[in-house]
Write an enzyme that holds these catalytic residues in place. Structure first.
Site, short mmCIF file in Angstrom:
data_model
loop_
_atom_site.label_atom_id
_atom_site.label_comp_id
_atom_site.label_asym_id
_atom_site.label_seq_id
_atom_site.Cartn_x
_atom_site.Cartn_y
_atom_site.Cartn_z
N GLY A 94 31.97 5.78 69.59
CA GLY A 94 33.32 5.51 69.06
C GLY A 94 33.56 6.04 67.67
N GLY B 3 34.59 9.15 67.15
CA GLY B 3 35.53 10.27 67.22
C GLY B 3 34.88 11.60 67.60
N LYS C 167 20.56 7.54 55.83
CA LYS C 167 19.37 7.24 56.65
C LYS C 167 19.66 7.19 58.16
CE LYS C 167 16.00 6.41 54.76
NZ LYS C 167 14.86 6.43 54.05
N CYS D 283 55.36 3.36 85.27
CA CYS D 283 54.63 3.02 86.49
C CYS D 283 54.72 1.51 86.80
CB CYS D 283 53.20 3.52 86.39
SG CYS D 283 52.44 3.72 87.99
N GLN E 146 58.01 -0.74 87.72
CA GLN E 146 58.07 -1.64 88.88
C GLN E 146 58.47 -3.05 88.43
OE1 GLN E 146 54.13 -1.23 90.54
NE2 GLN E 146 54.48 0.83 91.32
N HIS F 27 53.66 9.30 84.94
CA HIS F 27 53.13 9.10 83.58
C HIS F 27 53.46 10.31 82.70
CE1 HIS F 27 50.60 5.55 84.52
NE2 HIS F 27 50.63 6.07 85.73
N GLU G 181 53.39 10.58 79.67
CA GLU G 181 52.50 10.67 78.48
C GLU G 181 51.36 11.66 78.67
OE1 GLU G 181 53.21 7.96 80.16
OE2 GLU G 181 51.39 7.04 80.97
N1 GLN Z 1 49.68 -1.18 90.13
C1 GLN Z 1 50.76 -0.32 90.36
C2 GLN Z 1 50.58 0.52 91.62
O1 GLN Z 1 49.49 0.65 92.11
C3 GLN Z 1 51.04 0.59 89.16
C4 GLN Z 1 49.91 1.47 88.77
C5 GLN Z 1 50.06 2.04 87.39
O2 GLN Z 1 50.75 1.46 86.55
N2 GLN Z 1 49.39 3.14 87.11
O3 GLN Z 1 51.53 1.07 92.13
#
Ligand code: GLN
Length: 557
Positions: free
Chosen positions: A20, A22, A209, A401, A405, A527, A529
């Site tokens: 950890g 980096g 050290k 995701c 939902q 996602h 990101e």
């Molecule tokens: N648990 C949810 C699914 O399987 C969402 C998964 C997630 O957020 N990556 O659809």
């Protein structure tokens, strides 16, 4: 390809003293030094754990699971196929620094190596011989490294070795690397050791050290580091550099400081200032080229100009370890930098904070909510409640995701007044299963086979907020989910303002929704990101930060 003729140079990165510190960021920053010089690089990582891939690991244990665009079919022997696109989170760092998409075969795990050797043994490949770590496991590791060299022919291949030197599990990998260096020659490889140099305030001294000890452990394995990268609070004083150089057997100009910095993307520049790019290329006997650092510097300029801060709340259940949502916090950061604002992430543990009044208080001073991805029931009620609060205010909302939902569940319960609405992942007998498995999935009993993973085409509906963000009707995003927004419920929500803003290419799967009566309320099944880069922030995250800024200004504090 004739391996003797291959011109690829190797940079091996090991870690000492602690995990950890980096190592991933250091590896990515070194890769960037080569990219500044126009070299073609690839990065591999070896993870010593026995999981075949990290897909089944709890994020609290190991941080986020990164998802690649491409799927790799790992076929250790004929008849055994493991599709892989879930890999170690360090690959997210590699992609963000280098701007390149990685291939899942660049992540080796002990699990993959051992399973392939054992299945070969069962097949009879080693008939008559004893199957051993040396040579069979080691040879397989080397083969995997060469495979990437053969297929991708980079100028430089960087290989990060996970874990800390001295760990039992990492031994075979270090031995494989030792053999590899012998085969390709020392002039074609560089050994970089990343270590921690603690500052002990009571004596006012940097302590070298632990570094000496970890280098001695490496030397005992037949490995001599060429470069030592020292993680420390501040740049190391000359005396500490001299000591490390002397006792670890490296020239002083190869002891490089890796001090605390405000933003990790500045690390390649900090290395460049210390001449690491030049000494590395010289060491590897490569043409010295002038680095072009201007675009990277320019990318960081708005960060220095930032004078405002936006606070984004992240309700979820893995908030104990910020690495669990690494790509999300980085994507928020990229969007913040490019808007010249500072980012303050407020983690909200929703198992602890699940009461409405408590959550209202928690969300009182934030400018946006990002509802996190996840699995299972723990903390879900608190997440739904947080989403419900955003529905009755103008607080910008982005659900990713599981977050999308649960945002839909909040809409079903609070706007549609469907009492008991839920996802069947949490409540299998829900009266209104607005999130559920698709019919064809219900037939399969094997959970593993029903997960939708990796990169898929996304069709965006025109005249939606999403369309205005992307400026196009098509894109490609990465997925990791099993459950779906169910059309027969979602279509009823349209009258109240919740619309579908993206589908899959066959228009069967709902990929995104938005609430048209809200300034910024978006849920995406994918996602975004994973695609965000510091020099190319993702439009959905940019949209969230802009909406948060707007919300903050209107709120007037
Ligand atoms: N648990 C949810 C699914 O399987 C969402 C998964 C997630 O957020 N990556 O659809």
């Amino acid at each position: 390809m004739n391996r003797k003729k291959s011109n690829t140079r190797f940079v091996f990165v090991t870690g000492g003293v602690l995990s950890g510190i980096g190592k991933g960021v250091t590896t990515a920053s070194i890769a960037k030094l080569f990219q500044f010089r126009g070299y073609n690089i690839r990065i591999m990582k070896i993870d010593p754990y026995l999981n075949v891939d990290p897909g089944t690991l709890n994020p609290i244990e190991h941080g986020e699971v990164f998802v690649t665009d491409k799927t790799w079919i790992f076929e250790p022997v004929e008849g055994f196929r493991f599709p892989i696109c879930e890999i170690d989170l360090d690959f997210g760092t590699y992609e963000r620094f280098t701007g390149m998409n990685v291939h899942p075969s660049q992540n080796i795990t002990s699990g993959q190596i051992y399973i392939s050797v054992i299945l070969e043994e069962r097949k009879g490949t080693y008939l008559g011989r004893t199957v051993q770590i040396i040579p069979h496991i080691i040879d397989r590791i080397k083969e995997r490294i060469w495979q990437v060299v053969d297929e991708q022919e980079p100028d430089i291949l960087l290989v990060e070795i996970g874990g800390t030197v001295g760990d039992i599990e990492a031994m075979p990998f270090l031995e494989a690397v030792r053999q590899l260096v012998r085969e390709v020659g020392r002039q074609r490889s560089a050994f970089v050791h990343v270590t921690l140099v603690p500052y002990i305030a009571s004596v006012g001294e940097f302590k070298t050290k632990p570094t000496q000890h970890s280098v001695h452990t490496l030397q005992g394995l037949g490995l001599q580091p060429d470069f030592i990268i020292c993680r420390a609070e501040r740049p190391l004083p000359e005396s500490a550099v001299e000591k490390i150089a002397l006792f670890c057997n490296v020239p002083e100009d190869r002891v490089v400081s890796n001090p605390d910095i405000q933003i990790i993307y500045r690390l390649p520049l900090a290395f460049e200032e210390q001449g690491l790019g030049t000494t590395l290329t010289k060491h590897l006997d490569m043409q010295s080229r002038n680095p072009d650092i201007a675009p990277w510097e320019k990318m960081l300029e708005p960060f220095d100009a930032a004078y405002e801060t936006v606070a984004i709340a992240m309700p979820g259940k893995y908030t104990l370890l910020s690495d669990s949502y690494k790509s999300i916090s980085e994507a928020l950061m990229h969007a913040a930098i490019s808007n010249s604002v500072n980012l303050n992430i407020k983690w909200i543990e929703t198992q602890e904070h699940c009461e409405e009044n408590d959550l209202r208080k928690e969300l009182q001073h934030v400018d946006g909510v990002l509802l996190t991805p996840g699995f299972g029931s723990r903390g879900a009620e608190g997440m739904i409640c947080a989403a419900a609060i955003t529905l009755e205010t103008d607080l910008p909302f982005l659900g990713i995701c599981f977050g999308a939902q649960l945002g839909t569940v909040a809409f079903a319960r609070n706007v549609m007044k469907w009492k008991g609405a839920h996802t069947t992942e949490v409540e299998p007998d829900s009266l209104y299963p607005v999130v559920d498995l698709m019919d064809e999935q219900k037939i399969k009993s094997d959970k593993g086979g029903t997960m939708r993973l990796g990169g898929h085409q996304v069709e965006i509906v025109e005249n939606t907020k999403l369309y205005s963000l992307y400026g196009s009707v098509q894109t490609r995003e990465r997925f990791r989910h099993r459950y779906h927004l169910i059309d027969r419920y979602i279509s009823k929500m349209k009258n109240e303002g919740l619309i579908v803003s993206a589908y899959d290419s066959e228009r069967r799967i709902i990929n995104a929704i938005e609430y048209t009566k809200h300034p910024y309320w978006i849920g995406v099944q994918f996602h975004p990101e994973f695609r965000s880069r510091p020099d190319a922030p993702h439009p959905i995250y940019l949209g969230l930060i802009r909406a948060a800024l707007e919300y903050k200004r209107q709120r007037g504090n």
